[in-house]
Write a protein that holds these residues in place. Sequence first.
Motif, PDB file in Angstrom:
ATOM      1  N   MET A   1       1.161  -0.722   2.087  1.00  0.00           N
ATOM      2  CA  MET A   1      -0.115  -0.103   2.224  1.00  0.00           C
ATOM      3  C   MET A   1      -0.016   0.584   3.336  1.00  0.00           C
ATOM      4  O   MET A   1      -0.432   1.827   3.708  1.00  0.00           O
ATOM      5  N   ALA A   2       0.816   0.151   4.738  1.00  0.00           N
ATOM      6  CA  ALA A   2       0.677   0.846   5.938  1.00  0.00           C
ATOM      7  C   ALA A   2       1.737   2.083   5.653  1.00  0.00           C
ATOM      8  O   ALA A   2       1.353   3.238   6.212  1.00  0.00           O
ATOM      9  N   ALA A   3       2.936   1.827   4.981  1.00  0.00           N
ATOM     10  CA  ALA A   3       3.770   2.927   4.512  1.00  0.00           C
ATOM     11  C   ALA A   3       3.089   3.808   3.790  1.00  0.00           C
ATOM     12  O   ALA A   3       3.403   5.350   4.051  1.00  0.00           O
ATOM     13  N   GLY A   4       2.317   3.648   2.774  1.00  0.00           N
ATOM     14  CA  GLY A   4       1.713   4.583   1.876  1.00  0.00           C
ATOM     15  C   GLY A   4       0.572   5.410   2.600  1.00  0.00           C
ATOM     16  O   GLY A   4       0.411   6.606   2.333  1.00  0.00           O
ATOM     17  N   LEU A   5      -0.217   5.016   3.386  1.00  0.00           N
ATOM     18  CA  LEU A   5      -1.231   5.676   4.325  1.00  0.00           C
ATOM     19  C   LEU A   5      -0.560   6.713   5.242  1.00  0.00           C
ATOM     20  O   LEU A   5      -0.978   7.624   5.495  1.00  0.00           O
ATOM     21  N   TRP A   6       0.587   6.268   5.759  1.00  0.00           N
ATOM     22  CA  TRP A   6       1.374   6.971   6.862  1.00  0.00           C
ATOM     23  C   TRP A   6       2.033   8.152   5.996  1.00  0.00           C
ATOM     24  O   TRP A   6       2.089   9.260   6.759  1.00  0.00           O
ATOM     25  N   ALA A   7       2.512   7.858   4.961  1.00  0.00           N
ATOM     26  CA  ALA A   7       3.424   8.783   4.243  1.00  0.00           C
ATOM     27  C   ALA A   7       2.321   9.581   3.370  1.00  0.00           C
ATOM     28  O   ALA A   7       2.728  10.523   2.773  1.00  0.00           O
ATOM     29  N   GLN A   8       1.284   9.376   3.410  1.00  0.00           N
ATOM     30  CA  GLN A   8       0.322  10.201   2.478  1.00  0.00           C
ATOM     31  C   GLN A   8       0.697  10.136   0.891  1.00  0.00           C
ATOM     32  O   GLN A   8       0.668  11.014   0.244  1.00  0.00           O
ATOM     33  N   SER A   9       1.034   8.921   0.535  1.00  0.00           N
ATOM     34  CA  SER A   9       1.597   8.922  -0.722  1.00  0.00           C
ATOM     35  C   SER A   9       1.007   7.967  -1.752  1.00  0.00           C
ATOM     36  O   SER A   9       0.885   6.700  -1.634  1.00  0.00           O
ATOM     37  N   SER A  10       0.444   8.453  -2.725  1.00  0.00           N
ATOM     38  CA  SER A  10      -0.123   7.894  -3.775  1.00  0.00           C
ATOM     39  C   SER A  10       0.790   6.763  -4.627  1.00  0.00           C
ATOM     40  O   SER A  10       0.299   5.476  -4.924  1.00  0.00           O
ATOM     41  N   GLY A  11       2.302   7.200  -4.678  1.00  0.00           N
ATOM     42  CA  GLY A  11       2.770   6.178  -5.581  1.00  0.00           C
ATOM     43  C   GLY A  11       3.138   5.152  -4.630  1.00  0.00           C
ATOM     44  O   GLY A  11       3.512   4.182  -5.068  1.00  0.00           O
ATOM     45  N   LEU A  12       3.526   5.221  -3.232  1.00  0.00           N
ATOM     46  CA  LEU A  12       3.591   4.005  -2.457  1.00  0.00           C
ATOM     47  C   LEU A  12       2.301   3.345  -2.581  1.00  0.00           C
ATOM     48  O   LEU A  12       2.685   1.916  -2.352  1.00  0.00           O
ATOM     49  N   MET A  13       1.358   3.850  -2.222  1.00  0.00           N
ATOM     50  CA  MET A  13      -0.242   2.935  -2.070  1.00  0.00           C
ATOM     51  C   MET A  13      -0.049   2.267  -3.543  1.00  0.00           C
ATOM     52  O   MET A  13      -0.562   1.100  -3.761  1.00  0.00           O
ATOM     53  N   ALA A  14       0.102   2.609  -4.535  1.00  0.00           N
ATOM     54  CA  ALA A  14       0.075   2.336  -6.138  1.00  0.00           C
ATOM     55  C   ALA A  14       1.189   1.176  -6.079  1.00  0.00           C
ATOM     56  O   ALA A  14       0.767   0.013  -6.501  1.00  0.00           O
ATOM     57  N   ASP A  15       2.332   1.295  -5.415  1.00  0.00           N
ATOM     58  CA  ASP A  15       3.443   0.250  -5.686  1.00  0.00           C
ATOM     59  C   ASP A  15       2.939  -0.913  -4.500  1.00  0.00           C
ATOM     60  O   ASP A  15       2.951  -1.998  -4.952  1.00  0.00           O
ATOM     61  N   ALA A  16       2.350  -0.796  -3.632  1.00  0.00           N
ATOM     62  CA  ALA A  16       1.901  -1.706  -2.722  1.00  0.00           C
ATOM     63  C   ALA A  16       0.589  -2.536  -3.168  1.00  0.00           C
ATOM     64  O   ALA A  16       0.738  -3.653  -3.200  1.00  0.00           O
ATOM     65  N   LEU A  17      -0.379  -1.924  -3.926  1.00  0.00           N
ATOM     66  CA  LEU A  17      -1.268  -2.370  -4.593  1.00  0.00           C
ATOM     67  C   LEU A  17      -0.764  -3.083  -5.868  1.00  0.00           C
ATOM     68  O   LEU A  17      -1.468  -4.426  -6.021  1.00  0.00           O
ATOM     69  N   ASP A  18       0.152  -2.942  -6.584  1.00  0.00           N
ATOM     70  CA  ASP A  18       0.802  -3.678  -7.608  1.00  0.00           C
ATOM     71  C   ASP A  18       1.260  -4.880  -6.958  1.00  0.00           C
ATOM     72  O   ASP A  18       1.570  -6.092  -7.594  1.00  0.00           O
ATOM     73  N   MET A  19       2.050  -5.001  -5.868  1.00  0.00           N
ATOM     74  CA  MET A  19       2.290  -6.131  -5.035  1.00  0.00           C
ATOM     75  C   MET A  19       1.505  -6.966  -4.937  1.00  0.00           C
ATOM     76  O   MET A  19       1.481  -8.149  -4.848  1.00  0.00           O
TER      77      MET A  19
END
Length: 206
Positions: free
Chosen positions: A34-52
């Motif tokens: 989630m920290a990486a997704g917010l920093w990277a402005q990436s929906s894909g990363l945030m989706a992956d984190a939420l999947d975790m």
Amino acid sequence: MPCDCSHASANTENERKTLRVALVLNATMFVVGMAAGLWAQSSGLMADALDMLTDATAYGLGLMAVTRGMRFKQYSARWTGATLMLLSAGIIADVIRRFVFGSDPLGAMMVGFSILSLCVNVTVLRMLAKYRGGEVHMRASWICTRTDVVANFGVLASGLVVLATGWRYADLVVGLTIAIYVAKEAAEIWRQTHHQGGGVSALSER
């Protein structure tokens, strides 16, 4: 007939150990992701984190279900499926928001985290592989982890595209694709719980 209690107890303890390790790994990766997704402005990363996070929830429910009756195990799997469906809706909402208001995803961050996440999920998937044909709560955990591995490859591919071309829509496409796949896996979990529920009513009341 001789009692096989010691064997059953060993299997139960093995399930617990596997789920504990999986829970800790996924909860940690959720926070980092989630920290990486917010920093990277990436929906894909945030989706992956939420999947975790969804997987961590599934493993937690699985831990509670290990020594419980079949009805509880079915309910825990159904809750997992429902959580996955909510996750899918949340991903779609984030993709729409970023499509409307814009974003500037960081390809390098997406690639780096997706590789780390992939390593974690492949490790957990191998741990759970021997339970893929077991009881419904363990099958649900295996399905969730399989979903994560597929999502990791999607995020990795989109990160490479963003890194090479700067085309931000690759991140949105992958986010939407993950949402659809997550919904499919949720439907599979629900289908399995309903299928198994037909013949266990007497046992589940014990």
